[in-house]
Scaffold this active site. Structure first.
Site, PDB file in Angstrom:
ATOM      1  N   ASP A   1      -9.074   7.338 -26.276  1.00 26.35           N
ATOM      2  CA  ASP A   1      -8.782   6.390 -25.200  1.00 26.35           C
ATOM      3  C   ASP A   1      -8.169   5.074 -25.716  1.00 26.35           C
ATOM      4  O   ASP A   1      -7.964   4.139 -24.950  1.00 26.35           O
ATOM      5  CB  ASP A   1     -10.062   6.117 -24.400  1.00 26.35           C
ATOM      6  CG  ASP A   1      -9.787   5.880 -22.929  1.00 26.35           C
ATOM      7  OD1 ASP A   1      -8.689   6.228 -22.459  1.00 26.35           O
ATOM      8  OD2 ASP A   1     -10.681   5.331 -22.248  1.00 26.35           O
TER       9      ASP A   1
ATOM     10  N   LYS B   1     -19.592   9.761 -17.884  1.00 25.19           N
ATOM     11  CA  LYS B   1     -18.752  10.956 -17.785  1.00 25.19           C
ATOM     12  C   LYS B   1     -19.595  12.199 -18.045  1.00 25.19           C
ATOM     13  O   LYS B   1     -20.492  12.171 -18.879  1.00 25.19           O
ATOM     14  CB  LYS B   1     -17.647  10.916 -18.848  1.00 25.19           C
ATOM     15  CG  LYS B   1     -16.493  10.005 -18.544  1.00 25.19           C
ATOM     16  CD  LYS B   1     -15.439  10.117 -19.650  1.00 25.19           C
ATOM     17  CE  LYS B   1     -14.314   9.129 -19.444  1.00 25.19           C
ATOM     18  NZ  LYS B   1     -13.519   9.362 -18.241  1.00 25.19           N
TER      19      LYS B   1
ATOM     20  N   GLU C   1     -12.495   1.541 -16.504  1.00 21.06           N
ATOM     21  CA  GLU C   1     -12.609   0.358 -17.363  1.00 21.06           C
ATOM     22  C   GLU C   1     -11.275  -0.088 -17.944  1.00 21.06           C
ATOM     23  O   GLU C   1     -11.098  -1.270 -18.245  1.00 21.06           O
ATOM     24  CB  GLU C   1     -13.604   0.642 -18.509  1.00 21.06           C
ATOM     25  CG  GLU C   1     -13.023   1.360 -19.742  1.00 21.06           C
ATOM     26  CD  GLU C   1     -12.513   2.768 -19.471  1.00 21.06           C
ATOM     27  OE1 GLU C   1     -12.873   3.342 -18.421  1.00 21.06           O
ATOM     28  OE2 GLU C   1     -11.730   3.299 -20.288  1.00 21.06           O
TER      29      GLU C   1
ATOM     30  N   ARG D   1      -8.320  -0.487 -16.667  1.00 24.14           N
ATOM     31  CA  ARG D   1      -7.612  -1.502 -15.872  1.00 24.14           C
ATOM     32  C   ARG D   1      -8.265  -2.880 -16.012  1.00 24.14           C
ATOM     33  O   ARG D   1      -7.595  -3.901 -15.887  1.00 24.14           O
ATOM     34  CB  ARG D   1      -7.537  -1.040 -14.400  1.00 24.14           C
ATOM     35  CG  ARG D   1      -8.861  -0.904 -13.717  1.00 24.14           C
ATOM     36  CD  ARG D   1      -8.803  -0.049 -12.446  1.00 24.14           C
ATOM     37  NE  ARG D   1      -8.704   1.391 -12.754  1.00 24.14           N
ATOM     38  CZ  ARG D   1      -8.550   2.346 -11.860  1.00 24.14           C
ATOM     39  NH1 ARG D   1      -8.456   2.045 -10.570  1.00 24.14           N
ATOM     40  NH2 ARG D   1      -8.481   3.613 -12.214  1.00 24.14           N
TER      41      ARG D   1
ATOM     42  N   ASP E   1     -16.428   3.581 -15.126  1.00 25.30           N
ATOM     43  CA  ASP E   1     -15.504   4.456 -15.865  1.00 25.30           C
ATOM     44  C   ASP E   1     -14.038   4.079 -15.605  1.00 25.30           C
ATOM     45  O   ASP E   1     -13.147   4.538 -16.303  1.00 25.30           O
ATOM     46  CB  ASP E   1     -15.758   5.917 -15.470  1.00 25.30           C
ATOM     47  CG  ASP E   1     -15.141   6.895 -16.447  1.00 25.30           C
ATOM     48  OD1 ASP E   1     -14.742   6.461 -17.549  1.00 25.30           O
ATOM     49  OD2 ASP E   1     -15.068   8.092 -16.103  1.00 25.30           O
TER      50      ASP E   1
ATOM     51  N   ASP F   1     -14.691   6.026 -24.653  1.00 21.45           N
ATOM     52  CA  ASP F   1     -14.960   5.848 -23.232  1.00 21.45           C
ATOM     53  C   ASP F   1     -16.029   6.831 -22.787  1.00 21.45           C
ATOM     54  O   ASP F   1     -15.739   7.981 -22.454  1.00 21.45           O
ATOM     55  CB  ASP F   1     -13.666   6.055 -22.432  1.00 21.45           C
ATOM     56  CG  ASP F   1     -13.869   5.818 -20.944  1.00 21.45           C
ATOM     57  OD1 ASP F   1     -14.955   5.327 -20.565  1.00 21.45           O
ATOM     58  OD2 ASP F   1     -12.935   6.109 -20.165  1.00 21.45           O
TER      59      ASP F   1
ATOM     60  N   LYS G   1      -3.846  -0.032 -24.056  1.00 22.09           N
ATOM     61  CA  LYS G   1      -5.284   0.169 -23.837  1.00 22.09           C
ATOM     62  C   LYS G   1      -5.936   0.587 -25.150  1.00 22.09           C
ATOM     63  O   LYS G   1      -5.495   1.523 -25.806  1.00 22.09           O
ATOM     64  CB  LYS G   1      -5.509   1.234 -22.763  1.00 22.09           C
ATOM     65  CG  LYS G   1      -6.982   1.619 -22.556  1.00 22.09           C
ATOM     66  CD  LYS G   1      -7.182   2.562 -21.364  1.00 22.09           C
ATOM     67  CE  LYS G   1      -8.623   3.065 -21.284  1.00 22.09           C
ATOM     68  NZ  LYS G   1      -8.838   4.004 -20.144  1.00 22.09           N
TER      69      LYS G   1
HETATM   70  N1  BES Z   1      -9.972   7.135 -20.038  1.00 18.56           N
HETATM   71  C1  BES Z   1     -10.108   7.622 -18.719  1.00 18.56           C
HETATM   72  C2  BES Z   1      -8.878   8.409 -18.255  1.00 18.56           C
HETATM   73  C3  BES Z   1      -8.577   9.692 -18.975  1.00 18.56           C
HETATM   74  C4  BES Z   1      -8.988  10.908 -18.469  1.00 18.56           C
HETATM   75  C5  BES Z   1      -7.811   9.674 -20.129  1.00 18.56           C
HETATM   76  C6  BES Z   1      -8.667  12.069 -19.124  1.00 18.56           C
HETATM   77  C7  BES Z   1      -7.500  10.839 -20.790  1.00 18.56           C
HETATM   78  C8  BES Z   1      -7.917  12.037 -20.291  1.00 18.56           C
HETATM   79  C9  BES Z   1     -10.294   6.452 -17.751  1.00 18.56           C
HETATM   80  O1  BES Z   1     -10.933   5.346 -18.249  1.00 18.56           O
HETATM   81  C10 BES Z   1     -11.122   6.960 -16.620  1.00 18.56           C
HETATM   82  O2  BES Z   1     -12.217   7.354 -16.855  1.00 18.56           O
HETATM   83  N2  BES Z   1     -10.559   6.938 -15.416  1.00 18.56           N
HETATM   84  C11 BES Z   1     -11.247   7.403 -14.284  1.00 18.56           C
HETATM   85  C12 BES Z   1     -10.912   6.491 -13.143  1.00 18.56           C
HETATM   86  C13 BES Z   1     -11.707   6.753 -11.906  1.00 18.56           C
HETATM   87  C14 BES Z   1     -13.168   6.420 -12.132  1.00 18.56           C
HETATM   88  C15 BES Z   1     -11.138   5.922 -10.778  1.00 18.56           C
HETATM   89  C16 BES Z   1     -10.760   8.815 -13.990  1.00 18.56           C
HETATM   90  O3  BES Z   1      -9.591   9.099 -14.162  1.00 18.56           O
HETATM   91  O4  BES Z   1     -11.588   9.639 -13.614  1.00 18.56           O
HETATM   92 ZN    ZN Z   2     -10.766   5.080 -20.331  1.00 21.53          ZN
HETATM   93 ZN    ZN Z   3     -13.058   5.522 -18.101  1.00 20.46          ZN
END
Ligand code: BES
Ligand code: ZN
Ligand code: ZN
Length: 492
Positions: free
Chosen positions: A283, A272, A344, A346, A342, A265, A260
């Site tokens: 990220d 966020k 993103e 995947r 968010d 992000d 990734k």
């Molecule tokens: N990059 C984030 C995940 C993340 C969170 C990485 C904390 C490192 C530290 C990812 O893109 C994300 O935002 N995931 C969301 C998914 C949700 C919207 C289903 C998450 O984990 O909140």
């Molecule tokens: Zn992310």
């Molecule tokens: Zn994200």
């Protein structure tokens, strides 16, 4: 820091700090000191008592060396109970390095008499991990440790130690590259900059590695609707990076690594909150780890062909950002309802995995800072491993264990698959339940691997340390994944 392995009589060696490993069982033993002057031996024994030194793992005491020694100070390094555990060596070596740093000492020597080559490798790794600092943006740079000598009094042993040391130096150069990339702010670490880093690695490989980079237009031609949906809110052009290593040794095996590469992000329109956005320059850590692995290949020349795919992009907010509710078509034809912009990572991985399937890999390993849910499940230091293939899963687990990176398998529960089925498209990019988000993210990615043996590594926790993760691994980017990947490709 210059690290070398050499044959010498340790107690006659010259260094500011002589590090002597000491084990706690069966009773505190100062074995390697038996050649010392008896008066000094008594002083040391007295010091162990008055400082309550039990040789617990990572415990240290420092005493001034006697006048007839060339060294200035002696550090007794607690190793805990005697064992061949490399992680104890790393932990202890980190403690010794930190002590040297604290006292501003610049030359160290470690007594490795009688130890295996793997120990020399582990000490080298830990020393370089512990000595790492990210000072690109600092005006005043700190004092550095200049030399580390790994000393054995056994000539037969020396060749093995040297070989292991050399390999660790190669791997640590790569880990350092990854830590620097991940620590670099998003203002500089753009998709373009990631592509340059990948190209530089290919350039330095002497033709063993080729690189292909596609921008928005190239990806459009390949119908990468999922990846491009993430990229469409950013003024920075996405860079789809394809590294390929052809082994100079005969092989029929092909491995695909997908990382990734979201260089920032923000969450997109599903923005966020400030606290969650603070460290989102990290990220792209999975993509950086893949680039790091490639940086080792021209030195290690593993017997497997390797493709590295990094779909680099920002996830930003603009008038052109993808809206929650938009439906996009990934390059394999699957339609996806983007309910949360968010989620993103995947989306970018869906097109990256589809792309690399053309290479008919025997296995795919992806690394991604994919979900906060993985942090909830396993905490900050452990990677979540999911797989559709038991054998490949245990191969990666084994590699991680040898490398000293913590991973734990999580289930791809079939019953949860229905949670990522959309009412209006084939898939939705967030699950219908708010629980088990790490698993449903894994299930989403599985939809794109077409039964190719695959391991998914959710590295959201250990990619970046908000507090120290070990004596030898301080705050900031960790380079997590590189050491496991090296171990994996060498034994694939
Ligand atoms: N990059 C984030 C995940 C993340 C969170 C990485 C904390 C490192 C530290 C990812 O893109 C994300 O935002 N995931 C969301 C998914 C949700 C919207 C289903 C998450 O984990 O909140
Ligand atoms: Zn992310
Ligand atoms: Zn994200």
């Amino acid at each position: 820091m210059q690290i070398q392995a050499l044959k010498a009589n340790f107690l006659e060696h010259s260094a500011e700090l002589l590090v002597i490993p000491v084990w706690s069982t069966p009773e505190l033993k100062l074995g390697s000191l038996k050649h010392l002057d008896p008066v000094f031996q008594k002083r040391l024994t007295k010091a162990t008592k008055s400082f309550d030194f039990k040789a617990n793992l990572g415990q240290v005491i420092v005493v001034a060396a006697p006048a007839d020694m060339k060294a200035e100070h002696i550090l007794l390094l607690g190793m805990g109970a005697r064992s061949q555990n490399l992680e104890s060596w790393r932990e202890a070596a980190g403690a010794a390095l930190n002590t040297a740093k604290r006292f501003n000492l610049q030359s160290l020597a470690f007594d490795l008499t009688g130890q295996t080559p793997a120990v020399a490798g582990a000490v080298t790794e830990a020393a370089l991990l512990a000595a790492y600092t990210f000072e690109t943006y600092k005006v005043a740079n700190g004092q550095k440790i200049k030399t580390l000598d790994l000393v054995t009094n056994d000539g037969k042993n020396l060749a093995g130690l040297k070989k292991s040391l050399e390999k660790s130096l190669v791997v640590m150069d790569a880990v350092t590259l990854v830590r620097d990339m991940v620590n670099t702010p998003a203002q500089e670490m753009t998709p373009d900059h990631m592509a340059d880093a990948a190209a530089a690695v290919a350039q330095a490989s002497g033709k063993l590695i080729k690189v292909k980079i596609m921008g928005r237009e190239g990806c459009k031609k390949l119908n990468m609707g999922a990846y491009l949906a993430v990229a469409q809110g950013s003024d920075h052009e996405p860079k789809f990076i394809h590294l390929s290593y052809t082994s100079p040794r005969p092989t029929k095996k092909t491995l695909a690594l997908v990382g990734k590469g979201v260089t920032f992000d923000s969450g997109g329109l599903s923005l966020k909150p400030a606290d969650a956005m603070m460290h989102m320059k990290t990220d792209m850590a999975g993509g950086a780890a893949v680039i790091g692995l490639f940086a080792t290949l021209s030195h290690l020349k593993p017997r497997v062909n390797i493709h590295g795919i990094i779909p680099a992009t920002e996830n930003m907010v603009s008038g052109l950002s993808v809206h929650p509710g938009d439906i996009v078509r990934a390059s394999n034809g699957t339609t996806i309802e983007i309910l949360n912009t968010d989620a993103e990572g995947r989306l970018t991985l869906a097109d990256a995995i589809t792309y690399v399937l053309k290479e008919k890999p025997d296995a795919i390993v992806d690394l991604a800072t994919l979900t906060g849910a993985c942090l909830v499940a396993l905490g900050e230091e452990i990677t979540g491993l999911m797989t559709n293939n038991k054998q490949l899963g245990s191969q990666v687990m084994k590699a991680a264990q040898v490398a000293g990176e913590k991973m734990w398998e999580l289930p791809l529960e079939e019953r949860y698959r229905e949670q990522i089925i959309s009412d209006t498209a084939d898939l939705r990019n967030i699950a219908t339940s708010r629980y088990g988000g790490v698993l449903t993210a894994g299930l989403f990615i599985r939809e794109f691997v077409n039964n190719t043996p695959w391991v998914h590594l959710d590295i959201a926790g250990p990619a970046y340390a908000e507090r120290p993760m070990a004596s030898y691994l301080g705050k900031g980017a960790t380079g997590h994944g590189v050491r496991t990947l090296v171990e994996l490709v060498e034994n694939f």
